[in-house]
Design an enzyme around this catalytic site. Structure first.
Site, PDB file in Angstrom:
ATOM      1  N   ALA A   1      89.641  44.300-115.133  1.00  0.00           N
ATOM      2  CA  ALA A   1      90.924  44.601-114.504  1.00  0.00           C
ATOM      3  C   ALA A   1      90.755  45.006-113.043  1.00  0.00           C
ATOM      4  O   ALA A   1      91.668  44.907-112.249  1.00  0.00           O
ATOM      5  CB  ALA A   1      91.606  45.735-115.256  1.00  0.00           C
ATOM      6  N   LYS A   2      89.576  45.504-112.698  1.00  0.00           N
ATOM      7  CA  LYS A   2      89.263  45.925-111.325  1.00  0.00           C
ATOM      8  C   LYS A   2      90.351  46.841-110.763  1.00  0.00           C
ATOM      9  O   LYS A   2      90.822  46.667-109.656  1.00  0.00           O
ATOM     10  CB  LYS A   2      89.011  44.697-110.441  1.00  0.00           C
ATOM     11  CG  LYS A   2      87.850  43.839-110.985  1.00  0.00           C
ATOM     12  CD  LYS A   2      87.449  42.696-110.089  1.00  0.00           C
ATOM     13  CE  LYS A   2      86.240  41.945-110.610  1.00  0.00           C
ATOM     14  NZ  LYS A   2      86.498  41.076-111.766  1.00  0.00           N
ATOM     15  N   ARG A   3      90.729  47.845-111.571  1.00  0.00           N
ATOM     16  CA  ARG A   3      91.752  48.788-111.168  1.00  0.00           C
ATOM     17  C   ARG A   3      91.156  49.912-110.327  1.00  0.00           C
ATOM     18  O   ARG A   3      89.935  49.995-110.153  1.00  0.00           O
ATOM     19  CB  ARG A   3      92.455  49.374-112.394  1.00  0.00           C
ATOM     20  CG  ARG A   3      93.152  48.341-113.273  1.00  0.00           C
ATOM     21  CD  ARG A   3      94.274  47.631-112.534  1.00  0.00           C
ATOM     22  NE  ARG A   3      95.127  46.870-113.451  1.00  0.00           N
ATOM     23  CZ  ARG A   3      95.068  45.558-113.647  1.00  0.00           C
ATOM     24  NH1 ARG A   3      94.191  44.822-112.999  1.00  0.00           N
ATOM     25  NH2 ARG A   3      95.913  44.959-114.475  1.00  0.00           N
TER      26      ARG A   3
ATOM     27  N   ASP B   1      90.127  40.345-106.778  1.00  0.00           N
ATOM     28  CA  ASP B   1      89.124  39.762-107.675  1.00  0.00           C
ATOM     29  C   ASP B   1      88.599  38.502-106.989  1.00  0.00           C
ATOM     30  O   ASP B   1      89.028  38.166-105.889  1.00  0.00           O
ATOM     31  CB  ASP B   1      89.784  39.443-109.038  1.00  0.00           C
ATOM     32  CG  ASP B   1      88.787  39.478-110.189  1.00  0.00           C
ATOM     33  OD1 ASP B   1      87.714  38.857-110.057  1.00  0.00           O
ATOM     34  OD2 ASP B   1      89.078  40.122-111.208  1.00  0.00           O
TER      35      ASP B   1
END
Lengths: 271, 271
Positions: free
Chosen positions: A92-94, B96
């Site tokens: 998710a790369k939050r 991303d």
């Protein structure tokens, strides 16, 4: 899942393969489009075909989010279908201010019951630590990513002599233990794995970029493996889209088998 | 929405206020919980009470994502309810590899029709540029954030003499024009606005951190305003949770009015 349990799975399956479920309606076999939930139907078939060959599944959340509420439901169903002894990663790369990161942590750890979530480090400690407050859950922090733009900021040298990604490793390893923190290091950056292992000898690394992105599995194992393997190597497109015909799941299994076979050899060599 | 149209709205409303819709079931007035969709009911009341006082709304996506598919539906309804002449910001802090950022861009710009999305810079150019390929849509890139952890990496000095956030500004301003790129600079970092304006004199800045986080509006305007205002100052909790009683919307309006009144004065002083 604990680090010990993850290592047990790796030894049992002779594999440190993570299968990336980057499921895209425009790329799945057309015969699935008549299913009520084509995304879940595809994922189910891929999971059935690969579950004995891999130790982790990693849905990239973007592929579900772009379908709105419906995509969210497909993701939930997929997660529930994954066998419980397989590690799950919400890619998710939050990362946000503390009270907001807490909401994201609840989304992925409570609402969805993922084992781990990928997190971006740019906003620093209080954007990451809320994810570390859940028992047996993991943060996988971006360190050195596989993409071209990974070179724009991450490898810039700081006046203290460290590169930016080394500073991220050095500071963040104090935020939690190696039982709750992993790092993303792209397979295309295998030349940096030696220096990375100097800073974080014990942590697991999630390594994307083998296959479509051109990374080399043997080099990753040579420079990155530690005494409990310490690697989860991801392949997405190379496995799940190996065929777009009716036999896609069988062909996906063959691709996963090739990687698992190679991994078995590397585990015998380095472990 | 174009930069020119946004400036027209600012002049017309004598306001550069952005209202943050960080809507949390545990914080909204209890009488709303009997509604079919309490999150949307709350947002609708806040929008009705503040739409003539602000030029932007910013839902933080975490607050919706943590409710799963249902949250996603509340977000979609909220977005559709916002008047079309008000700028909308998906505060998502995504980023991303290229093909994945493209999916996020589709989620927020096509699936949902937001005007803009906040993006994290750590993964560099190809994680950001897919968001820049949509007409009249904006990327709002994190530069110097308002939280404590913003000091961990963003202000570290590079061997080229720039701080990390200055390197982000310097490189990224080449990726798109000031008609499609804004930056997040926390109000708690007002002392840096002078040097930031040296690097990006023309870009709009999204400035969170006034109110609950302690930032000072007058300093932000003094050091950050340019000849087309160039500021969107966000307040979330200070407005939407000013009261948790039945009259919450009225009290939210009063708080928004205070900020709008102050903004009117600052626009007269500096524009």
């Amino acid at each position: 899942m604990t680090r010990k349990e993850l290592f047990e799975q790796i030894k049992k399956k002779e594999s440190f393969l993570c299968v990336g479920l980057d499921t895209d309606l425009s790329k799945i076999p057309s015969h699935l489009l008549k299913e009520e939930d084509p995304i879940f139907a595809f994922n189910k078939a891929i999971i059935d075909a690969t579950a004995d060959l891999c130790v982790a599944y990693k849905p990239n959340i973007a592929f579900y989010e772009c379908m709105g509420a419906k995509g969210w439901e497909s993701l939930q169903k997929t997660l529930e279908y994954i066998p419980k002894d397989i590690f799950t990663i919400a890619d998710a790369k939050r990362g946000d201010i503390g009270n907001t990161s807490k909401m994201y942590a609840q989304a992925f750890f409570e609402q969805m019951n993922f084992d781990s979530v990928t997190v971006a480090p740019y906003m620093g400690t209080d954007s990451v630590t809320p994810f570390l407050e859940f028992d047996n859950k993991w943060v996988i922090l971006l360190a050195l990513t596989s993409n071209k733009g990974g070179l724009d900021f991450q490898i810039q040298e700081l006046s203290n002599g460290r590169k930016v990604f080394e500073e991220v490793l050095t500071q963040s390893k104090e935020w939690g233990s190696s039982d709750q923190l992993m790092y993303v290091v792209g397979a295309t950056r295998a030349e940096s794995l030696g220096e990375i292992r100097q800073i974080i000898p014990d942590h697991f690394l999630l390594v994307p970029g083998v296959g479509a992105q051109g990374g080399d599995l043997a080099s990753v194992a040579q420079y990155g493996m530690n005494d409990h393997c310490g690697l989860l190597v991801n392949s997405s497109r190379g496995i799940i889209y190996a065929s777009q015909e009716e036999n896609f799941a069988e062909v996906a299994r063959q691709e996963a088998q090739k990687l698992q076979g190679e991994m078995k050899g590397l585990l015998e060599t380095y472990l």
